[in-house]
Motif scaffolding. Structure first.
Motif, PDB file in Angstrom:
ATOM      1  N   GLY B  10      40.332  45.178  47.052  1.00 15.29           N
ATOM      2  CA  GLY B  10      40.888  43.694  46.891  1.00 15.29           C
ATOM      3  C   GLY B  10      40.285  42.843  45.976  1.00 15.29           C
ATOM      4  N   LYS B  11      39.018  42.583  46.088  1.00 16.18           N
ATOM      5  CA  LYS B  11      38.648  41.841  44.729  1.00 16.18           C
ATOM      6  C   LYS B  11      38.397  42.711  43.492  1.00 16.18           C
ATOM      7  N   GLY B  12      38.481  42.061  42.287  1.00 11.02           N
ATOM      8  CA  GLY B  12      38.229  42.723  40.890  1.00 11.02           C
ATOM      9  C   GLY B  12      36.929  42.990  40.614  1.00 11.02           C
ATOM     10  N   GLY B 123      43.882  43.018  44.406  1.00 11.03           N
ATOM     11  CA  GLY B 123      44.845  42.230  44.627  1.00 11.03           C
ATOM     12  C   GLY B 123      45.497  42.784  45.936  1.00 11.03           C
ATOM     13  N   ILE B 124      46.297  42.128  46.542  1.00 13.28           N
ATOM     14  CA  ILE B 124      47.261  43.007  48.017  1.00 13.28           C
ATOM     15  C   ILE B 124      48.484  42.769  47.755  1.00 13.28           C
ATOM     16  N   GLU B 125      49.039  42.938  46.391  1.00 14.14           N
ATOM     17  CA  GLU B 125      50.560  42.655  46.098  1.00 14.14           C
ATOM     18  C   GLU B 125      50.878  44.164  46.162  1.00 14.14           C
ATOM     19  N   GLN B 126      52.170  44.107  45.147  1.00 15.05           N
ATOM     20  CA  GLN B 126      52.874  45.440  44.892  1.00 15.05           C
ATOM     21  C   GLN B 126      52.179  46.426  44.639  1.00 15.05           C
ATOM     22  N   VAL B 141      35.746  49.913  48.451  1.00 15.89           N
ATOM     23  CA  VAL B 141      34.627  49.643  47.580  1.00 15.89           C
ATOM     24  C   VAL B 141      34.325  48.191  47.734  1.00 15.89           C
ATOM     25  N   THR B 142      33.129  47.849  47.873  1.00 19.91           N
ATOM     26  CA  THR B 142      32.674  46.407  47.718  1.00 19.91           C
ATOM     27  C   THR B 142      31.346  46.244  47.332  1.00 19.91           C
ATOM     28  N   ALA B 152      37.142  42.708  50.958  1.00 19.49           N
ATOM     29  CA  ALA B 152      37.236  44.086  51.620  1.00 19.49           C
ATOM     30  C   ALA B 152      37.779  43.691  53.099  1.00 19.49           C
ATOM     31  N   ASP B 153      37.109  42.899  53.519  1.00 16.65           N
ATOM     32  CA  ASP B 153      37.443  42.604  55.202  1.00 16.65           C
ATOM     33  C   ASP B 153      39.202  42.532  55.449  1.00 16.65           C
TER      34      ASP B 153
END
Lengths: 250, 261
Positions: B10-12, B123-126, B141-142, B152-153
């Motif tokens: 999710g997060k970079g 991200g959560i896109e394409q 990974v978080t 991550a959640d």
């Protein structure tokens, strides 16, 4: 012939409507046939069961339950007596650890669809599993969440909200203006709670020290959030608080 | 029986690429045949971390669009002959491939590899949808930071919604000194919120920065993070390995280090 036994479903589980006058032994055959036939449809869920249309003795109920157990994969959690009070029903319902398949489907549709207020449900709606950031459960009636509500997730209900887990996200009860609505959680650590149009936010200090999550968990009781005098109060769920709720809801 | 694993967060900046490189290398060191796929089209960097940038001829988009055969685009690692990298394109964007094309590609690779590991973009896109399309399981990974845990959640929720039943957690970049002072979430706190199985915890280690810059993953080395990554590889293969005590090992590592001096 076969209409002497009808199986219906509701939010609590299944209702078996039985013919009033038919001989009990014949009726048992019909029940056997009916449940065998519906085995695949009913699946492996846990259910509460109730009977309608006929007064049954305890022995007769036991016989019927044996038939159901033999002929299906169902797990009957309890028998609900229609005569008993609503409150009793609720407690029984809480012990049902799995909702029936149809409900699951309904709930899934509700997740992530904040605008979906059209579902015509009555009674209590169950959602099993952790609600994660970005997920929403929206419902017209009271909601029971079996799991945690994580930060960034929200539960929105026109009725009450009961969380058998930690509330770390947001809970909005009585969204249509019912100030008697309440929120109960095993661990109360919300970012925001709203009841009707009253808003309570997390204490800024506790919000910033979002650390030590497990320590917080250790010293918490089941708590209830309710509205009174345009404020939201959070208190341990004791007998006095319970009495208060039931008086309000009568 | 091969497995397709997506590494996502999710997060970079939490260490997806570093984790992909180290786990891929570690599994190869343990004798498995491994293909790494960089799915971060437009922001290619797994090849850099692996030290293989200079060998790129074809890339993921070429393979998917049929400009070359899959084998032509797979770069063999210089040290480990059973480790391969499929780099992504630096031109173009996430829409250059579709989830269906990715699934077709991973299914094709299953025939010749034990593990196929996908490095997912942030991200959560394409890009995310592409990366998870063909995966059997996910490594989330978080790092012990509220924002990373929150993302991550969200990712775990999306994985569940996409019927990715199996997701394991890697808590990266832990600083035990800060945890002990109460200034950082502990691994247990993170697990408490995310409620999925922990497959490994990696300390925040200067050696990782050095190895990343050198293009030589440190897995299997003496450093504590090298050991932690190797343990994750063993757990992926189904071995039961106890979690490293990050406090204790630090002092042992300190001792080794001081001996060297």
């Amino acid at each position: 012939m076969r209409n002497s036994v009808v199986i219906k479903g509701n939010k609590y589980g299944i209702i078996v409507v039985l013919d009033k006058i038919k001989d009990f032994n014949e009726l048992k055959e019909d029940i056997t046939y009916k449940f065998k036939e519906s085995k695949d449809f009913l699946g492996k869920s846990s259910f509460a069961i109730s009977f309608e249309g006929r007064d049954l003795s305890d022995d007769e109920i036991k016989e019927i339950l044996d038939i159901i157990e033999e002929n299906t994969d169902l797990k009957i959690v309890c028998v609900v007596d229609k005569e008993k009070e609503e409150l009793y029903k609720k407690i029984v319902e809480d012990s049902v650890d799995e909702e029936d398949n149809e409900e699951k489907k309904n709930e899934k549709e509700n997740i992530n669809e904040a605008d979906n207020n059209d579902s015509k449900s009555d009674g209590i709606n169950f959602y099993a599993g952790t609600l994660r950031s970005g997920q929403e459960v929206v419902n017209n009636e009271s909601v029971v969440i079996i799991g945690d509500v994580n930060p960034g997730a929200s539960v929105i209900s026109k009725g009450n909200i009961l969380i058998l887990g930690s509330l770390r996200g947001s809970a909005i009860a009585g969204i249509d203006g019912d100030t008697n609505a309440f929120v109960i959680a095993m661990e109360m650590d919300p970012i925001q709670i709203r009841i009707a149009d009253i808003i309570a936010t997390a204490n800024d200090d506790t919000f910033q020290s979002a650390m030590h999550i497990r320590e917080k968990k250790k010293n918490t009781d089941i708590k209830i959030a309710y509205a009174a005098d345009d404020n939201i109060f959070v208190e341990p769920l004791d007998k006095a608080a319970l009495d208060n709720i039931f008086n309000n809801n009568k | 029986m091969s497995e397709v694993i997506v590494v996502t967060s999710g997060k970079g900046g939490v260490g997806k690429t570093t984790t992909t490189a180290n786990i891929g290398t570690g599994l190869a060191m343990l004798g498995k045949k491994v293909a790494l796929i960089d799915t971060d089209i437009g922001l290619r960097n797994l090849d850099v971390v692996m030290g293989l940038e200079n060998r790129i001829v074809y890339n993921l988009v070429d393979v998917v669009k049929g400009n070359c055969r899959t084998e032509q685009a797979l770069i063999k690692h210089k040290k480990y002959p059973n480790l391969f990298l499929l780099p992504c394109a630096q031109a173009g964007d996430k829409d250059s491939v579709s989830p269906e094309e990715m699934k077709k590609l991973t299914d094709e690779l299953r025939e010749s590899f034990d593990y196929i590991i996908l490095d997912c973009p942030a991200g959560i896109e394409q890009g995310f949808k592409n990366a998870i399309a063909g995966a059997d399981r996910a490594l989330v990974v978080t790092m012990p930071e509220i924002s990373a845990v929150r993302d991550a959640d969200r990712i775990i929720g999306l994985l569940e919604a996409n019927d990715k039943k199996r997701a394991d957690l890697i808590v990266n970049r832990i600083r035990m000194d800060m945890v002990n002072r109460g200034d950082m979430l502990s691994v247990d706190d993170v697990v408490e919120i995310l409620a999925i199985d922990l497959i490994g915890a990696i300390p925040d280690d200067e050696d990782i920065v050095i190895s990343t810059n050198k293009g030589d993953p440190l897995v299997g080395g003496e450093s504590i993070s090298g050991q932690a990554y190797m343990n994750i590889c063993k757990r992926i293969m189904g071995e039961e390995v106890p979690l490293l005590d990050l406090n204790k090992k630090k002092s042992i590592f300190g001792r080794i280090f001081s001996k060297k001096k």
